[in-house]
Write a protein that holds these residues in place. Structure first.
Motif, short mmCIF file in Angstrom:
data_model
loop_
_atom_site.label_atom_id
_atom_site.label_comp_id
_atom_site.label_asym_id
_atom_site.label_seq_id
_atom_site.Cartn_x
_atom_site.Cartn_y
_atom_site.Cartn_z
N GLY A 249 0.87 62.09 9.35
CA GLY A 249 0.33 61.78 8.04
C GLY A 249 -1.15 62.04 7.93
O GLY A 249 -1.79 61.67 6.95
N LEU A 250 -1.73 62.72 8.93
CA LEU A 250 -3.16 63.05 8.91
C LEU A 250 -3.44 64.19 7.93
O LEU A 250 -2.54 64.96 7.58
CB LEU A 250 -3.62 63.44 10.31
CG LEU A 250 -3.67 62.32 11.36
CD1 LEU A 250 -3.92 62.89 12.74
CD2 LEU A 250 -4.74 61.29 11.00
N PRO A 251 -4.68 64.34 7.49
CA PRO A 251 -5.01 65.40 6.54
C PRO A 251 -4.72 66.78 7.12
O PRO A 251 -5.09 67.08 8.25
CB PRO A 251 -6.51 65.21 6.29
CG PRO A 251 -7.00 64.42 7.47
CD PRO A 251 -5.87 63.53 7.84
N GLY A 252 -4.03 67.60 6.35
CA GLY A 252 -3.73 68.96 6.77
C GLY A 252 -2.48 69.10 7.61
O GLY A 252 -2.08 70.23 7.93
N GLN A 253 -1.85 68.02 7.99
CA GLN A 253 -0.61 68.10 8.77
C GLN A 253 0.56 68.52 7.89
O GLN A 253 0.61 68.21 6.71
CB GLN A 253 -0.28 66.75 9.40
CG GLN A 253 -0.88 66.48 10.76
CD GLN A 253 -0.41 65.15 11.30
OE1 GLN A 253 0.01 64.26 10.56
NE2 GLN A 253 -0.51 64.98 12.62
N ASP A 254 1.50 69.22 8.51
CA ASP A 254 2.81 69.42 7.90
C ASP A 254 3.85 69.36 9.01
O ASP A 254 3.51 69.18 10.19
CB ASP A 254 2.89 70.73 7.11
CG ASP A 254 2.56 71.96 7.95
OD1 ASP A 254 2.82 71.94 9.18
OD2 ASP A 254 2.06 72.94 7.39
N VAL A 255 5.09 69.48 8.66
CA VAL A 255 6.16 69.34 9.65
C VAL A 255 6.01 70.36 10.77
O VAL A 255 6.11 70.03 11.96
CB VAL A 255 7.54 69.48 8.97
CG1 VAL A 255 8.64 69.58 10.02
CG2 VAL A 255 7.80 68.30 8.05
N GLN A 256 5.73 71.59 10.42
CA GLN A 256 5.66 72.64 11.43
C GLN A 256 4.49 72.43 12.39
O GLN A 256 4.64 72.59 13.61
CB GLN A 256 5.53 74.02 10.76
CG GLN A 256 6.79 74.48 10.02
CD GLN A 256 7.02 73.70 8.72
OE1 GLN A 256 6.06 73.27 8.07
NE2 GLN A 256 8.29 73.53 8.35
N SER A 257 3.34 72.04 11.86
CA SER A 257 2.20 71.84 12.75
C SER A 257 2.41 70.63 13.65
O SER A 257 2.04 70.65 14.83
CB SER A 257 0.91 71.66 11.93
OG SER A 257 0.89 70.43 11.24
N LEU A 258 3.02 69.58 13.13
CA LEU A 258 3.30 68.41 13.96
C LEU A 258 4.32 68.75 15.04
O LEU A 258 4.20 68.30 16.19
CB LEU A 258 3.80 67.25 13.10
CG LEU A 258 4.09 65.95 13.85
CD1 LEU A 258 2.85 65.42 14.57
CD2 LEU A 258 4.64 64.88 12.91
N GLU A 259 5.30 69.54 14.70
CA GLU A 259 6.29 69.95 15.71
C GLU A 259 5.63 70.73 16.84
O GLU A 259 6.00 70.57 18.01
CB GLU A 259 7.39 70.79 15.05
CG GLU A 259 8.36 69.97 14.22
CD GLU A 259 9.44 70.83 13.58
OE1 GLU A 259 10.54 70.32 13.36
OE2 GLU A 259 9.17 72.02 13.30
N ARG A 260 4.65 71.55 16.51
CA ARG A 260 3.94 72.28 17.56
C ARG A 260 3.17 71.32 18.47
O ARG A 260 3.12 71.51 19.70
CB ARG A 260 3.00 73.33 16.94
CG ARG A 260 3.73 74.52 16.32
CD ARG A 260 2.79 75.64 15.98
NE ARG A 260 1.91 75.31 14.86
CZ ARG A 260 2.21 75.52 13.58
NH1 ARG A 260 3.37 76.05 13.24
NH2 ARG A 260 1.32 75.21 12.63
N THR A 261 2.55 70.30 17.87
CA THR A 261 1.88 69.28 18.68
C THR A 261 2.88 68.56 19.58
O THR A 261 2.64 68.36 20.78
CB THR A 261 1.16 68.26 17.79
OG1 THR A 261 0.02 68.88 17.19
CG2 THR A 261 0.70 67.05 18.58
N ILE A 262 4.02 68.17 19.01
CA ILE A 262 5.05 67.46 19.80
C ILE A 262 5.52 68.33 20.95
O ILE A 262 5.72 67.86 22.08
CB ILE A 262 6.23 67.06 18.90
CG1 ILE A 262 5.79 66.06 17.84
CG2 ILE A 262 7.37 66.49 19.74
CD1 ILE A 262 5.34 64.73 18.37
#
Length: 493
Positions: A249-262
């Motif tokens: 839920g941070l600024p600029g996050q989306d599902v795809q970017s969070l998945e890359r972090t995960i």
């Protein structure tokens, strides 16, 4: 602290959507199979985290050097420290070198190290105040939080732990947990050596997100390689448990970017992961005003992120323990969840519950069987109080029998996912359905949605209900439904 979680000073809005539900039920199944965006949205509103009951926003003015009068009686809850057989310690180190825009913790941003050194002297003076007020019993859990505890140089870290050892029974080993929150951007390998020598065996690192654009938006630049180096070094030095804090839920996050972090996190294989929802409250936390609110993901996008991240973590073998917490199946936390030994305190889920907690430093909270007490939040107020009285207690809560019964019920649900009605009847000396009639009425929509099951003998949280432990607990929070509070709780999702 490593995240923007609001555990120590929860807040809530005037409405309480945390217990809303539908009148319909969903098909049973696993948490990953039958969660829908609609169900998640229904329970996504503000709700306490229940690291304590009653929650900290209920505390009332309290002072140690006169009769302590609180909302529901009189007494000094710290007097029960004389009778404990085990003890936890928390030390709040508020200092950071730079400002993370998302952070809602009690912190001081400064490059003037002398401020930290002087603060440490006050913390050790406060510890001395407890010398004649607490039984000399084993400290089963020592936790350094912040801020950034490793802001302290190695000499002062050593001075802190040795100073605590003059008052409390510190015996490092496999049967105790010494943990520290660390900022991977500034943690040095030499400091890991010092921590290991002092007996620390658990390390928590605030990662938040590996996406460079998100990191720039929250002013916290950290590379996966920095984290890998520290993770490998900590393991080589014998740290038995390493955990990462992540935020969605941070600024600029989306599902795809969070998945890359995960995916990067899974590759690094921490033992535990806390996946927190970002609470954007710029009206309350000045630092968050530096975040462009237009970049905050929509509520639906946050739900999609939570679903995607959880799916990826569970597919990689991590156990979902409930709320925000995941662990590897071989981690002792997972074993404790399986055999009913999991406990919860102000630091979250733990293997090392104790009869009491002493919190040292500005804003720190303590508890005993008789209640809670909290220090002044501000540095000036804390320093003045320590100089004048040796302690900095400003508010707290004395538990009555109803508080104790509900405290036990809520912790049973959040840690063991089940509560026996007969056990509550013995505590209240009243039939369960009679004593908790209003609470059970609030629970009906959650039962209808398949989050919790009621039988003649017990209440049992379902697999789906693990996601909504805060909502389930809120149904039994007498103060939430009868008391007034100007605070605002963070959202569940």
């Amino acid at each position: 602290m490593a995240s923007n979680r609001l555990d120590s000073a929860p807040s809530r809005s005037s409405d309480t959507p945390c217990i809303r539900g539908s009148s319909g039920s969903l098909a049973s199944g696993t948490a990953s199979e039958d969660l829908s965006p609609e169900l998640l949205a229904r329970y996504a509103g503000p709700c306490p985290r229940y690291t304590s009951y009653p929650t900290a926003d209920r505390f009332t003015p309290l002072h140690a050097d006169r009769e302590a009068r609180v909302a529901n009686g009189s007494g000094k809850p710290w007097e029960a420290l004389r009778d404990v057989s085990s003890l936890s310690l928390y030390v709040h180190i508020p200092f950071c070198r730079s400002l993370c825009y998302f952070c809602a913790c009690n912190k001081v941003i400064t490059q003037q190290y002398g401020l930290a050194s002087s603060y440490l002297e006050r913390v050790l003076a406060e510890a001395q105040w407890y010398r004649e007020r607490v039984a000399r019993v084993l400290v089963t859990q020592l936790h350094l939080g912040g801020g950034t505890p490793t802001y302290l140089n190695d000499g002062d870290l050593t001075r802190l732990v040795r100073g605590l050892g003059e008052v409390f029974d510190l015996r490092p080993g496999e049967d105790v947990e010494y943990s520290v929150e660390a900022d991977p951007r500034v943690l040095e390998l030499e400091t890991l050596d010092t921590l290991q020598t002092l007996g620390f065996n658990r390390l928590s690192m605030g990662i938040q997100d590996f996406n460079p654009e998100v990191q720039r938006a929250i002013n916290r630049i950290c590379t996966p390689q920095q984290v890998r180096t520290l993770t490998d070094a900590a393991r080589a030095r014998g740290f038995g448990s390493i955990s990462y804090d992540l935020i969605y839920g941070l600024p600029g996050q989306d599902v795809q970017s969070l998945e890359r972090t995960i995916d990067k996190v899974i590759e690094l294989a921490p033992d535990r992961i806390a996946l927190y929802h970002y609470a954007h409250l710029p009206h309350r936390f000045k630092a968050q005003r530096l975040i462009d609110s237009d970049l905050i993901p929509s509520p639906q996008a946050k739900i999609d992120m939570q679903l995607a991240a959880t799916q990826r973590l569970t597919n990689a073998g991590y156990r979902f323990l409930g709320m925000d917490h995941f662990s590897r199946p071989e981690d002792p936390l997972a074993a404790a969840a399986d055999d009913g030994r999991l406990a919860r305190n102000f630091q979250g889920y733990t293997l090392m519950p104790a009869d009491a907690l002493i919190g040292l430093g500005a804003s720190a909270i303590s508890y005993s069987r008789d209640g809670y007490w909290q220090n002044h939040h501000g540095q000036k107020e804390y320093a003045t109080a320590i100089a004048e009285r040796g302690e900095a207690i400003c508010r707290g809560w004395s538990l009555d029998d109803d508080d104790r019964a509900r405290q036990w019920l809520i912790m049973e649900l959040m840690c063991h996912l089940r509560v026996e009605k007969r056990a509550l009847e013995l505590r209240t000396n009243t039939p369960f359905r009679q004593y908790f009639a209003a609470d059970l009425a609030r629970l009906r929509p959650l039962i209808a949605d398949g989050l919790i099951r009621e039988s003649a003998q017990d209440l049992v949280v379902t697999e789906r209900g693990r996601w909504f432990l805060r909502n389930i607990a809120a149904a039994f929070d007498r103060h939430l439904h009868t008391g007034e509070s100007a605070a605002q709780y963070s959202r569940v999702l």
